[in-house]
Scaffold this active site. Structure first.
Site, PDB file in Angstrom:
ATOM      1  N   HIS A 193       0.874  -1.171   0.000  1.00  0.00           N
ATOM      2  CA  HIS A 193       0.000   0.000   0.000  1.00  0.00           C
ATOM      3  C   HIS A 193       0.911   1.221   0.000  1.00  0.00           C
ATOM      4  O   HIS A 193       2.031   1.165   0.508  1.00  0.00           O
ATOM      5  CB  HIS A 193      -0.911  -0.026   1.231  1.00  0.00           C
ATOM      6  N   HIS A 242      -3.530   9.011   1.548  1.00  0.00           N
ATOM      7  CA  HIS A 242      -3.522   7.779   0.755  1.00  0.00           C
ATOM      8  C   HIS A 242      -4.891   7.520   0.163  1.00  0.00           C
ATOM      9  O   HIS A 242      -5.898   8.055   0.624  1.00  0.00           O
ATOM     10  CB  HIS A 242      -3.039   6.589   1.598  1.00  0.00           C
ATOM     11  N   CYS A 281      -3.479   2.727  -5.370  1.00  0.00           N
ATOM     12  CA  CYS A 281      -2.835   3.666  -4.443  1.00  0.00           C
ATOM     13  C   CYS A 281      -1.441   4.082  -4.911  1.00  0.00           C
ATOM     14  O   CYS A 281      -1.019   5.220  -4.675  1.00  0.00           O
ATOM     15  CB  CYS A 281      -2.792   3.082  -3.033  1.00  0.00           C
TER      16      CYS A 281
END
Length: 158
Positions: free
Chosen positions: A24, A36, A109
């Site tokens: 991530h 994010h 992401c």
């Protein structure tokens, strides 16, 4: 407790969080926070992928890590010039709360943070998966072709 490796984050740095099976990504915006692209609950889980949308959130770095290791990883800085850190942080903060389309292959992401830092959205994770899939498919095709040749040769010799 999450373990950070490497130097402490600076404004505008890419932060890579190591989750089981994937990474991530977030942008460090100061005071212990990252921006994010994640699901509504902030878990960066499959619910974003399955729902086709995600939200831009600002959360504590430690909360985003949630027991996983993380590090500063500005891995593309040698290939391209990042925007000034103030511009990266400002652009990230301006997107807070926005619901965005989400796609594992074209709008994840990592795409989100690389666009903020470099002005281009790309994901090495996606490129690596495509490469591994192509190589694996090539190896499988070669193995099947070899098996077919061996089988044909055995039949001819009988």
């Amino acid at each position: 407790m999450p373990l950070m490796s490497g130097p402490p984050p600076q404004l505008g740095d890419l932060i890579e969080f190591f989750r089981p099976l994937y990474q991530h990504w977030g942008i460090y915006v100061g005071n212990g926070y990252v921006v994010h692209l994640t699901d509504q609950e902030g878990w960066s889980s499959l619910s974003s992928a399955l729902g086709g949308s995600a939200v831009v959130r600002k959360d504590l770095l430690e909360d985003v890590a949630r027991g996983c290791n993380y590090r500063v990883n500005n891995k593309y800085d040698q290939k391209m010039s990042p925007y000034p850190s103030e511009k990266v942080v400002q652009a990230a903060l301006q997107q807070l709360g926005q619901i965005m389309p989400y796609s594992v292959t074209s709008a994840n992401c990592e795409h989100f943070v690389t666009e903020l830092r470099y002005g281009n959205c790309f994901s090495e994770q996606v490129a690596n998966i495509a490469l591994y899939t192509a190589v694996g498919g090539g190896i499988l095709a070669a193995a099947l072709a070899t098996l077919a040749i061996i089988t044909r040769n055995r039949r001819q010799n009988q």
